[in-house]
Design a protein around this motif. Structure first.
Motif, short mmCIF file in Angstrom:
data_model
loop_
_atom_site.label_atom_id
_atom_site.label_comp_id
_atom_site.label_asym_id
_atom_site.label_seq_id
_atom_site.Cartn_x
_atom_site.Cartn_y
_atom_site.Cartn_z
N ALA A 168 11.44 32.94 3.98
CA ALA A 168 12.10 31.65 4.18
C ALA A 168 13.61 31.82 4.37
O ALA A 168 14.23 31.14 5.21
CB ALA A 168 11.82 30.73 2.99
N ALA A 169 14.20 32.75 3.62
CA ALA A 169 15.64 32.99 3.74
C ALA A 169 16.00 33.53 5.12
O ALA A 169 16.98 33.10 5.74
CB ALA A 169 16.10 33.95 2.65
N PHE A 221 19.42 29.18 12.39
CA PHE A 221 20.80 28.76 12.65
C PHE A 221 21.32 29.41 13.93
O PHE A 221 21.96 28.76 14.76
CB PHE A 221 21.68 29.14 11.46
CG PHE A 221 23.13 28.75 11.62
CD1 PHE A 221 23.55 27.45 11.40
CD2 PHE A 221 24.07 29.69 12.00
CE1 PHE A 221 24.88 27.08 11.55
CE2 PHE A 221 25.41 29.34 12.17
CZ PHE A 221 25.81 28.03 11.93
N LYS A 264 14.22 33.17 7.88
CA LYS A 264 13.98 32.11 8.86
C LYS A 264 15.16 31.13 8.91
O LYS A 264 15.59 30.72 10.00
CB LYS A 264 12.70 31.34 8.51
CG LYS A 264 11.41 32.06 8.86
CD LYS A 264 10.21 31.18 8.54
CE LYS A 264 8.91 31.82 8.97
NZ LYS A 264 7.73 30.97 8.66
N GLN A 265 15.68 30.78 7.75
CA GLN A 265 16.81 29.85 7.71
C GLN A 265 18.04 30.43 8.41
O GLN A 265 18.70 29.75 9.20
CB GLN A 265 17.16 29.51 6.26
CG GLN A 265 18.31 28.53 6.12
CD GLN A 265 18.66 28.23 4.66
OE1 GLN A 265 18.01 28.73 3.75
NE2 GLN A 265 19.67 27.43 4.44
#
Length: 539
Positions: free
Chosen positions: A324-325, A332, A327-328
């Protein structure tokens, strides 16, 4: 014209690889290449030093040059069309030091669009590593590795020679050690250039003696310096027949602020682990300008590398948290318009390809030209707010020490706290410690405590004891770690900021000895080469 060539004997165990690569014809070609461009390399490096001196003497700040405004204002020019196999650069595998055969083969068999075949940030340039790495590329291009796809079907090899500040200690031409990137480039192009070209797989270099057309060379330029961010259009213009685009990354670029302006209090960079990320104005402006510039000119814009490592258990909460980190962070960049980026962990390739598919259309985002973006010099030079934490100081010390320790072992990157660290993160780490000592920065944890020489000495000793338990399984390893701490302290206490940690280490006696620098050379060979004028006209 003749050139005297001194060449070290083969690294132990690599006699076959050495003899395959360094044939008489190859050595003659390398001598010609070096004789042609060595003075130009020296001049450019001296101009870089002069530019830094000028900034220091005048206290000026960089800006967009009025002397090249005609290039920026002319909306008609574009770079040559992107070759077919480079049109999709969505997910490349980064920090792939090719001497690490197992990782290199895993990357070749992956679904990634490309592989950053790295002789720079993620590589330690011992003679063993250079010969082994280039030979592995030779084997891959000529389809000599069982179970790997032919080069026309494998991920594109994005060959990254050493930086211009690096020298090759094991070869001399006319009594002078040769530039490291020319050694790497020459060997690679001599042995694999034509085959890659014939298979539409790069490396997009023009060498007339290999019968490759002008414009075949394609290069991605890494914008790793604050000064280069003011010259993106000019760089693309000069390389318009050879450009594969520009690349932006966070840590070398951030470290360049300390290198150029670190002695100025107004450029005190806060704790990178807490206050520095791509959403900050100075980095977001840099990325926005790079994307806008590239896409207006028909060039690809690529982002940096995700350094996080996926835990082995895909069902664990930690695995999902890391995924998840990443992907975030990468979403961006995708929304900013980049055409691709890198991951270190091969397990991240397919999730990131899926992320691109969900949020973009087509193989790239060349059609996305950010409108209303008018990046100014003030924005590019805007330091983020924030302070210095004890955690950040200790983290920077650990990364800096472990990088030097890795180099002394002949390794260019290492794992620490769930991610890969390389020369880029080592640069920003030691840069921040140097700058915080210089300005006696206060710790936001306790404003009564400033970052001083004595505090850093104490923390280095503390971190050494912690790191020994995880990284040192022998007395020899403990000795190397102790040496690494001493070198780190030397670097962060220098009166004048050492521009590159890799240059400092590459010229250090301790590294030369520990990397088995070969003091035994072949007898001087005198080879005939073409005149400099003739060579420059053909390359």
């Amino acid at each position: 014209m003749v050139a005297a060539v001194d060449l070290a004997l083969p690294p132990p165990g690599l006699e076959h690889e050495y003899n395959t690569l360094l044939t008489q014809d190859t050595v003659r070609f390398l001598a010609e290449l070096v004789s042609t461009f060595d003075l130009d390399v020296d001049k450019i490096l001296q101009q870089r030093i002069a530019r830094k001196v000028q900034l220091d003497l005048t206290n000026d700040l960089p800006d967009f040059s009025p002397h090249t405004s005609h290039i920026r204002k002319d909306k008609t020019w574009k770079v040559s069309p992107v070759p077919r196999r480079l049109q999709n650069r969505q997910v490349d595998i980064g920090d792939t030091a090719p001497y690490q055969t197992e990782r290199f083969l895993s990357a070749l068999g992956s679904t990634a669009q490309g592989i950053q075949v790295d002789f720079d940030d993620g590589n330690c340039p011992t003679f063993f590593n250079q010969i082994k790495g280039i030979y592995n590329i030779f084997q891959a291009v000529h389809h000599k590795f069982p179970g790997t796809p032919p080069i026309s079907q494998a991920p594109v090899l994005m060959l990254r020679p050493r930086a211009w500040n690096m020298v090759e200690h094991n070869m001399m031409v006319n009594g002078k050690q040769v530039p490291g990137p020319l050694f790497d480039y020459g060997l690679l192009m001599f042995h694999v250039g034509k085959t890659l070209f014939d298979n539409e797989s790069g490396p997009f270099f023009y060498l007339s003696k290999l019968n490759m057309p002008i414009g075949t060379i394609k290069a991605t330029v890494l914008i790793e310096s604050i000064l280069a961010s003011f010259e993106m259009e000019e760089i693309l213009y000069e390389l318009r027949d050879h450009s594969a685009g520009l690349n932006c990354g966070i840590w070398d670029y951030s470290a360049s602020f300390v290198s150029k302006f670190g002695h100025r209090a107004e450029f005190l960079l806060p704790d990178r682990s807490k206050y520095v990320n791509m959403e900050k104005l100075f980095l977001k402006s840099y990325m926005d300008l790079l994307v806008q510039t590239c896409h207006r000119r028909g060039a690809l814009a690529t982002g940096g590398m995700a350094a996080l490592l996926l835990p082995k258990d895909q069902k664990s909460d930690s695995y999902q948290s890391v995924l998840a980190a990443v992907k975030q962070l990468k979403l961006f960049e995708i929304k900013a318009g980049v055409d691709g980026f890198m991951v270190y962990d091969i397990g991240l390739v397919e999730p990131m390809q899926k992320l691109f598919k969900e949020h973009t259309r087509g193989p790239n985002q060349l059609h996305v030209i950010p409108e209303g973006v008018n990046v100014t010099a003030t924005q590019l030079l805007a330091m983020p707010t924030g302070g210095v934490t004890l955690h950040g100081l200790k983290y920077n010390i650990a990364v800096g020490v472990l990088f030097i320790y890795s180099w002394l072992k002949g390794e260019g990157h290492f794992y620490y706290r769930g991610q890969v660290e390389d020369s880029a993160t080592a640069e920003i780490s030691r840069s921040q410690v140097w700058q915080w000592i210089r300005h006696r920065a206060k710790l936001e944890d306790d404003e009564r405590t400033v970052v001083s020489r004595s505090l850093v000495h104490n923390l280095v000793e503390e971190m050494k004891n912690e790191l020994q338990d995880c990284y040192c399984l022998s007395e020899r390893a403990k000795q190397l770690l102790h040496t690494a701490t001493e070198i780190f302290l030397e670097i962060v206490q220098k009166k004048d900021f050492p521009e590159f940690i890799t240059t400092y280490l590459n010229l250090d006696h301790t590294f030369l000895v520990s990397s088995s620098y070969n003091h035994s050379f072949h007898s001087t060979a005198v080879v005939a080469i073409h005149s400099t004028a003739q060579t420059k006209s053909r390359l």
